[in-house]
Design a protein around this motif. Structure first.
Motif, PDB file in Angstrom:
ATOM      1  N   UNK A  75      43.435  39.134  35.344  1.00 13.37           N
ATOM      2  CA  UNK A  75      42.375  38.257  34.853  1.00 13.37           C
ATOM      3  C   UNK A  75      41.974  37.289  35.958  1.00 13.37           C
ATOM      4  N   UNK A  76      40.694  36.945  35.962  1.00 14.02           N
ATOM      5  CA  UNK A  76      40.219  35.964  36.931  1.00 14.02           C
ATOM      6  C   UNK A  76      39.458  36.586  38.085  1.00 14.02           C
ATOM      7  N   UNK A  77      39.614  37.885  38.317  1.00 19.31           N
ATOM      8  CA  UNK A  77      38.806  38.556  39.337  1.00 19.31           C
ATOM      9  C   UNK A  77      37.448  38.818  38.703  1.00 19.31           C
ATOM     10  N   UNK A  78      36.428  38.136  39.188  1.00 21.95           N
ATOM     11  CA  UNK A  78      35.090  38.217  38.606  1.00 21.95           C
ATOM     12  C   UNK A  78      34.237  39.292  39.258  1.00 21.95           C
ATOM     13  N   UNK A  79      34.624  39.732  40.443  1.00 16.44           N
ATOM     14  CA  UNK A  79      33.854  40.753  41.132  1.00 16.44           C
ATOM     15  C   UNK A  79      34.673  41.384  42.240  1.00 16.44           C
ATOM     16  N   UNK A  80      34.312  42.625  42.586  1.00 22.58           N
ATOM     17  CA  UNK A  80      34.995  43.357  43.646  1.00 22.58           C
ATOM     18  C   UNK A  80      33.962  44.179  44.392  1.00 22.58           C
ATOM     19  N   UNK A  81      33.991  44.093  45.711  1.00 19.42           N
ATOM     20  CA  UNK A  81      33.118  44.894  46.566  1.00 19.42           C
ATOM     21  C   UNK A  81      33.935  45.372  47.747  1.00 19.42           C
ATOM     22  N   UNK A  82      33.533  46.501  48.307  1.00 14.57           N
ATOM     23  CA  UNK A  82      34.210  46.959  49.512  1.00 14.57           C
ATOM     24  C   UNK A  82      33.249  47.842  50.306  1.00 14.57           C
TER      25      UNK A  82
END
Length: 142
Positions: free
Chosen positions: A76-83
Protein backbone atom coordinates in the motif's frame (compact mmCIF):
# COMPACT_ATOMS: atom_id res chain seq x y z
CA UNK A 1 -37.55 26.53 -56.56
CA UNK A 2 -34.99 23.97 -57.65
CA UNK A 3 -32.20 25.98 -55.99
CA UNK A 4 -34.18 25.94 -52.77
CA UNK A 5 -34.40 22.13 -52.91
CA UNK A 6 -30.61 21.94 -53.21
CA UNK A 7 -30.10 24.44 -50.42
CA UNK A 8 -32.48 22.79 -47.93
CA UNK A 9 -30.36 19.63 -47.25
CA UNK A 10 -27.27 21.78 -46.84
CA UNK A 11 -29.03 24.05 -44.35
CA UNK A 12 -30.26 21.03 -42.38
CA UNK A 13 -26.78 19.50 -42.30
CA UNK A 14 -25.25 22.76 -41.04
CA UNK A 15 -27.92 23.13 -38.37
CA UNK A 16 -27.31 19.58 -37.13
CA UNK A 17 -23.53 20.09 -37.11
CA UNK A 18 -23.84 23.28 -35.05
CA UNK A 19 -26.14 21.54 -32.56
CA UNK A 20 -23.67 18.64 -32.24
CA UNK A 21 -20.77 21.07 -31.80
CA UNK A 22 -22.63 22.86 -28.98
CA UNK A 23 -23.35 19.51 -27.30
CA UNK A 24 -19.65 18.56 -27.48
CA UNK A 25 -18.65 21.96 -26.02
CA UNK A 26 -21.14 21.43 -23.18
CA UNK A 27 -19.74 17.94 -22.44
CA UNK A 28 -16.15 19.26 -22.41
CA UNK A 29 -17.14 22.06 -20.04
CA UNK A 30 -18.85 19.57 -17.73
CA UNK A 31 -15.73 17.38 -17.70
CA UNK A 32 -13.49 20.34 -16.85
CA UNK A 33 -15.81 21.49 -14.10
CA UNK A 34 -16.39 18.07 -12.54
CA UNK A 35 -14.41 17.50 -9.37
CA UNK A 36 -11.40 15.28 -9.97
CA UNK A 37 -10.14 12.78 -7.45
CA UNK A 38 -8.12 14.72 -4.96
CA UNK A 39 -4.52 14.82 -6.11
CA UNK A 40 -1.74 16.30 -4.03
CA UNK A 41 0.02 19.44 -5.24
CA UNK A 42 3.26 17.48 -5.43
CA UNK A 43 4.25 13.84 -5.21
CA UNK A 44 7.29 11.96 -4.01
CA UNK A 45 9.21 10.21 -6.80
CA UNK A 46 11.43 7.28 -5.88
CA UNK A 47 13.69 6.86 -8.92
CA UNK A 48 15.86 3.76 -9.16
CA UNK A 49 18.45 3.05 -11.85
CA UNK A 50 20.03 -0.38 -12.41
CA UNK A 51 22.68 -2.00 -14.52
CA UNK A 52 22.73 -5.76 -14.69
CA UNK A 53 25.57 -8.26 -14.67
CA UNK A 54 26.74 -9.48 -18.06
CA UNK A 55 25.85 -13.00 -16.95
CA UNK A 56 22.16 -12.06 -16.56
CA UNK A 57 19.98 -13.20 -19.45
CA UNK A 58 17.16 -11.13 -20.91
CA UNK A 59 14.77 -13.53 -19.13
CA UNK A 60 16.54 -12.88 -15.81
CA UNK A 61 16.21 -9.15 -16.32
CA UNK A 62 12.55 -9.46 -17.28
CA UNK A 63 11.88 -11.42 -14.09
CA UNK A 64 13.40 -8.53 -12.11
CA UNK A 65 11.23 -6.01 -13.99
CA UNK A 66 8.11 -8.11 -13.39
CA UNK A 67 8.89 -8.49 -9.69
CA UNK A 68 9.50 -4.75 -9.31
CA UNK A 69 6.26 -3.94 -11.15
CA UNK A 70 4.34 -6.32 -8.89
CA UNK A 71 5.33 -4.43 -5.74
CA UNK A 72 2.51 -1.96 -6.40
CA UNK A 73 0.08 -4.88 -5.90
CA UNK A 74 1.71 -5.93 -2.65
CA UNK A 75 2.54 -2.66 -0.89
CA UNK A 76 0.00 0.00 0.00
CA UNK A 77 1.12 3.54 -0.66
CA UNK A 78 2.68 3.01 -4.09
CA UNK A 79 0.53 5.34 -6.19
CA UNK A 80 2.28 4.77 -9.50
CA UNK A 81 4.96 2.71 -11.22
CA UNK A 82 6.84 3.38 -14.45
CA UNK A 83 9.91 1.85 -15.99
CA UNK A 84 11.96 1.93 -19.16
CA UNK A 85 15.41 1.41 -20.59
CA UNK A 86 17.98 4.09 -21.28
CA UNK A 87 17.66 5.68 -24.71
CA UNK A 88 19.75 8.81 -24.19
CA UNK A 89 22.26 9.56 -26.95
CA UNK A 90 24.43 11.54 -24.49
CA UNK A 91 26.20 8.46 -23.10
CA UNK A 92 26.10 9.88 -19.56
CA UNK A 93 24.23 6.98 -17.94
CA UNK A 94 27.41 5.50 -16.40
CA UNK A 95 26.35 2.01 -17.46
CA UNK A 96 22.91 2.22 -15.85
CA UNK A 97 20.43 0.75 -18.30
CA UNK A 98 17.05 0.44 -16.57
CA UNK A 99 15.06 3.21 -14.88
CA UNK A 100 12.14 2.72 -12.49
CA UNK A 101 10.00 5.38 -10.86
CA UNK A 102 7.61 4.76 -8.00
CA UNK A 103 5.25 7.51 -6.93
CA UNK A 104 4.21 8.11 -3.34
CA UNK A 105 1.94 10.74 -1.80
CA UNK A 106 3.89 11.01 1.45
CA UNK A 107 7.25 10.41 3.05
CA UNK A 108 5.49 7.98 5.38
CA UNK A 109 4.26 5.84 2.47
CA UNK A 110 7.78 5.69 1.03
CA UNK A 111 9.25 4.98 4.45
CA UNK A 112 6.81 2.07 4.92
CA UNK A 113 7.75 0.70 1.47
CA UNK A 114 11.49 0.52 2.14
CA UNK A 115 11.49 -2.12 4.94
CA UNK A 116 8.36 -3.91 3.67
CA UNK A 117 8.77 -7.72 3.40
CA UNK A 118 7.69 -7.65 -0.27
CA UNK A 119 10.41 -5.09 -1.01
CA UNK A 120 12.94 -7.27 0.78
CA UNK A 121 11.77 -10.30 -1.26
CA UNK A 122 12.23 -8.25 -4.42
CA UNK A 123 15.81 -7.52 -3.30
CA UNK A 124 16.44 -11.27 -3.16
CA UNK A 125 15.27 -11.61 -6.79
CA UNK A 126 17.33 -8.61 -7.90
CA UNK A 127 20.51 -9.37 -5.96
CA UNK A 128 22.06 -12.09 -8.14
CA UNK A 129 21.65 -9.91 -11.27
CA UNK A 130 22.47 -6.43 -9.98
CA UNK A 131 25.69 -4.77 -11.11
CA UNK A 132 25.08 -1.11 -10.09
CA UNK A 133 22.24 0.85 -8.55
CA UNK A 134 21.50 4.52 -7.98
CA UNK A 135 18.46 5.82 -6.11
CA UNK A 136 17.17 9.40 -6.09
CA UNK A 137 14.06 10.51 -4.23
CA UNK A 138 12.56 13.93 -4.80
CA UNK A 139 9.37 15.88 -4.32
CA UNK A 140 7.95 17.22 -7.57
CA UNK A 141 7.48 20.93 -7.98
CA UNK A 142 4.44 22.23 -9.86
Amino acid sequence: MRKLLYFLPLALALACAQKEEKQIEKEITEIRESPMASQPDSVLRHSVFFSFKETSSPEDIQSVVDAFRNLQNEIDGIEGFEWGTNSSPENLNQGLTHAFTLTFHSDEARDAYLPHPAHKAFGAILGPHLDKVTVVDYWTRP
